[in-house]
Design an enzyme around this catalytic site. Structure first.
Site, PDB file in Angstrom:
ATOM      1  N   TYR A 127      -1.702  -0.063  10.411  1.00 21.50           N
ATOM      2  CA  TYR A 127      -1.928  -1.365   8.606  1.00 21.50           C
ATOM      3  C   TYR A 127      -0.459  -0.296   7.998  1.00 21.50           C
ATOM      4  CZ  TYR A 127      -4.199  -1.434   4.393  1.00 21.50           C
ATOM      5  OH  TYR A 127      -4.175  -1.420   3.076  1.00 21.50           O
ATOM      6  N   SER A 178       1.181  -0.856   0.108  1.00 23.92           N
ATOM      7  CA  SER A 178      -0.237  -0.046   0.213  1.00 23.92           C
ATOM      8  C   SER A 178       0.915   1.045  -0.338  1.00 23.92           C
ATOM      9  CB  SER A 178      -0.440   0.512   1.248  1.00 23.92           C
ATOM     10  OG  SER A 178      -1.615   1.202   0.992  1.00 23.92           O
TER      11      SER A 178
HETATM   12  P1  NDP Z   1     -11.602  -5.974   0.105  1.00 18.35           P
HETATM   13  O1  NDP Z   1     -12.329  -5.839   1.648  1.00 18.35           O
HETATM   14  O2  NDP Z   1     -12.616  -5.828  -1.038  1.00 18.35           O
HETATM   15  O3  NDP Z   1     -11.391  -7.198   0.024  1.00 18.35           O
HETATM   16  C1  NDP Z   1     -10.203  -7.707   0.432  1.00 18.35           C
HETATM   17  C2  NDP Z   1     -10.034  -9.354   0.510  1.00 18.35           C
HETATM   18  O4  NDP Z   1      -9.255 -10.163   1.220  1.00 18.35           O
HETATM   19  C3  NDP Z   1     -11.628 -10.293   0.971  1.00 18.35           C
HETATM   20  O5  NDP Z   1     -11.835 -10.882  -0.613  1.00 18.35           O
HETATM   21  C4  NDP Z   1     -12.029 -10.663   2.031  1.00 18.35           C
HETATM   22  O6  NDP Z   1     -12.385 -11.947   1.280  1.00 18.35           O
HETATM   23  C5  NDP Z   1     -10.527 -11.873   1.288  1.00 18.35           C
HETATM   24  N1  NDP Z   1      -9.877 -11.834   3.442  1.00 18.35           N
HETATM   25  C6  NDP Z   1      -9.706 -11.182   3.981  1.00 18.35           C
HETATM   26  N2  NDP Z   1      -9.623 -12.070   5.115  1.00 18.35           N
HETATM   27  C7  NDP Z   1      -9.821 -13.309   4.652  1.00 18.35           C
HETATM   28  C8  NDP Z   1      -8.418 -14.556   5.554  1.00 18.35           C
HETATM   29  N3  NDP Z   1      -8.509 -14.590   6.594  1.00 18.35           N
HETATM   30  N4  NDP Z   1      -8.506 -15.983   4.506  1.00 18.35           N
HETATM   31  C9  NDP Z   1      -8.655 -14.942   2.723  1.00 18.35           C
HETATM   32  N5  NDP Z   1      -9.374 -14.497   2.321  1.00 18.35           N
HETATM   33  C10 NDP Z   1      -9.399 -12.991   3.633  1.00 18.35           C
HETATM   34  O7  NDP Z   1     -10.385  -5.267   0.188  1.00 18.35           O
HETATM   35  P2  NDP Z   1      -9.557  -4.980  -1.135  1.00 18.35           P
HETATM   36  O8  NDP Z   1      -9.187  -5.446  -2.771  1.00 18.35           O
HETATM   37  O9  NDP Z   1      -9.000  -2.796  -1.041  1.00 18.35           O
HETATM   38  O10 NDP Z   1      -8.058  -5.385  -0.326  1.00 18.35           O
HETATM   39  C11 NDP Z   1      -6.952  -6.197  -0.771  1.00 18.35           C
HETATM   40  C12 NDP Z   1      -5.823  -5.900  -0.892  1.00 18.35           C
HETATM   41  O11 NDP Z   1      -4.982  -4.495  -1.300  1.00 18.35           O
HETATM   42  C13 NDP Z   1      -5.227  -5.709   0.818  1.00 18.35           C
HETATM   43  O12 NDP Z   1      -4.031  -6.453   1.004  1.00 18.35           O
HETATM   44  C14 NDP Z   1      -4.962  -4.161   1.033  1.00 18.35           C
HETATM   45  O13 NDP Z   1      -4.473  -3.937   2.513  1.00 18.35           O
HETATM   46  C15 NDP Z   1      -4.627  -3.849   0.036  1.00 18.35           C
HETATM   47  N6  NDP Z   1      -5.365  -2.465  -0.078  1.00 18.35           N
HETATM   48  C16 NDP Z   1      -5.958  -2.141  -0.536  1.00 18.35           C
HETATM   49  C17 NDP Z   1      -6.607  -0.718  -0.761  1.00 18.35           C
HETATM   50  C18 NDP Z   1      -7.534   0.589  -0.816  1.00 18.35           C
HETATM   51  O14 NDP Z   1      -7.584   1.391  -1.226  1.00 18.35           O
HETATM   52  N7  NDP Z   1      -8.630  -0.410  -1.127  1.00 18.35           N
HETATM   53  C19 NDP Z   1      -4.909   0.739  -1.099  1.00 18.35           C
HETATM   54  C20 NDP Z   1      -3.852  -0.167  -1.108  1.00 18.35           C
HETATM   55  C21 NDP Z   1      -4.341  -1.338  -0.482  1.00 18.35           C
HETATM   56  P3  NDP Z   1     -13.462 -13.069   2.667  1.00 18.35           P
HETATM   57  O15 NDP Z   1     -14.005 -12.672   3.270  1.00 18.35           O
HETATM   58  O16 NDP Z   1     -14.526 -13.494   1.709  1.00 18.35           O
HETATM   59  O17 NDP Z   1     -12.482 -13.738   3.300  1.00 18.35           O
END
Ligand code: NDP
Length: 258
Positions: A165, A152
């Site tokens: 974070y 990030s």
């Molecule tokens: P979302 O919340 O849309 O996606 C997060 C994903 O992680 C979901 O598919 C969720 O699925 C999965 N997840 C959560 N917990 C678990 C677990 N214990 N085991 C397996 N899967 C898990 O967020 P983003 O798409 O934004 O996030 C993706 C990445 O991007 C993250 O690492 C985030 O930190 C990073 N990021 C995001 C930014 C933003 O502004 N959105 C900016 C910079 C980085 P489920 O709940 O079904 O398990």
């Protein structure tokens, strides 16, 4: 190069995407499948993964859903074993599952600290432990494999109340740089992708009032990135010639200053 290779440059490759049930992971899985990869989609919500596989298959792609909590090392290893047995192993890991729970440190929200550390660091490492042998084997056989970790912009910049974070994401970026130096000699490319703000479910888990207000203001003042914007960057990294490794990619909304 044949038309087929141009249209589907990832044909023959097997890409594992964690956090594929929403946001960046979901969009990236669809994009990698459209580029020709067989995609293995990992997350906890089986229904969402099922819908994603149906969509990918409807568009002519190939996908396998594995409902896994990536904080469970044994479950991730079992998933990797299935990928080896059923698909011959992965040659791309998009290590992307993560959670962001900002709050003032003095509130001592230790449960939220732990959730971020467990998923963003331990979950990431579980996937690295389970899939690195497959990446190394694929690279030895075919000349290239990819480990792409979602970091990030918080790994670089300073945001009050985001310390835990941001700390987990600084870990991801620094780890990635070290792994690139270590695995590059084995033809495994390692990249850290550092997005600015992307409209996903990430923001919906935030409970801190101050952070929610900051997010609402940020939504008003600029156009956020879409998950597809990041997905296209992942596709770009994976389709570069094997000699090219984008070590670190920062992708910001044009209107986000820091
Ligand atoms: P979302 O919340 O849309 O996606 C997060 C994903 O992680 C979901 O598919 C969720 O699925 C999965 N997840 C959560 N917990 C678990 C677990 N214990 N085991 C397996 N899967 C898990 O967020 P983003 O798409 O934004 O996030 C993706 C990445 O991007 C993250 O690492 C985030 O930190 C990073 N990021 C995001 C930014 C933003 O502004 N959105 C900016 C910079 C980085 P489920 O709940 O079904 O398990």
């Amino acid at each position: 190069m044949s038309t087929q290779a141009v249209a589907r440059p990832l044909a023959g490759r097997v890409a594992v995407v964690t956090g594929a049930s929403s946001g960046i992971g979901e969009a990236s899985a669809e994009h990698l499948a459209a580029l020709g990869a067989t995609v293995v989609v990992l997350a906890r919500r089986a229904d969402r993964l099922g819908d994603l596989v149906t969509r990918i298959e409807k568009d002519g792609g190939t996908a396998l859903a594995l409902s896994v909590d990536v904080t469970d090392a044994a479950a991730v290893q079992a998933a990797a074993d299935r990928v080896a047995t059923e698909l011959g192993g992965a040659d791309l890991l998009f290590n992307n599952a993560g959670v962001m729970l900002p709050a003032p440190i003095e509130e001592r929200g230790t449960d939220q600290w732990q959730r971020q550390i467990d998923l963003n660091i331990t979950g990431l490492m579980n996937a690295i432990a389970a899939f690195t042998p497959q990446l190394v084997a694929a690279a030895a056989e075919r000349g290239v494999a990819d480990l792409i970790n979602t970091s990030s912009i918080a790994a670089q910049n300073i945001y009050p109340n985001f310390a835990v974070y941001a700390g987990t994401k600084a870990y991801v970026t620094h780890l990635s740089r070290h792994l690139r130096a270590e695995l590059g000699a084995k033809n495994v490319r390692v990249s850290a992708v550092e997005p600015g703000i992307v409209g996903t479910e990430l923001q919906s888990h935030v409970t801190d009032e101050g952070a929610l207000q900051w997010l609402a203001g940020a939504k008003e003042s600029m156009e956020w990135l879409t998950p597809q914007d990041v997905a296209e960057t992942i596709g770009f990294i994976a389709t570069l010639p094997p000699r090219v490794n984008l070590q670190q990619v920062t992708i910001m909304p044009t209107g986000q200053a820091s």
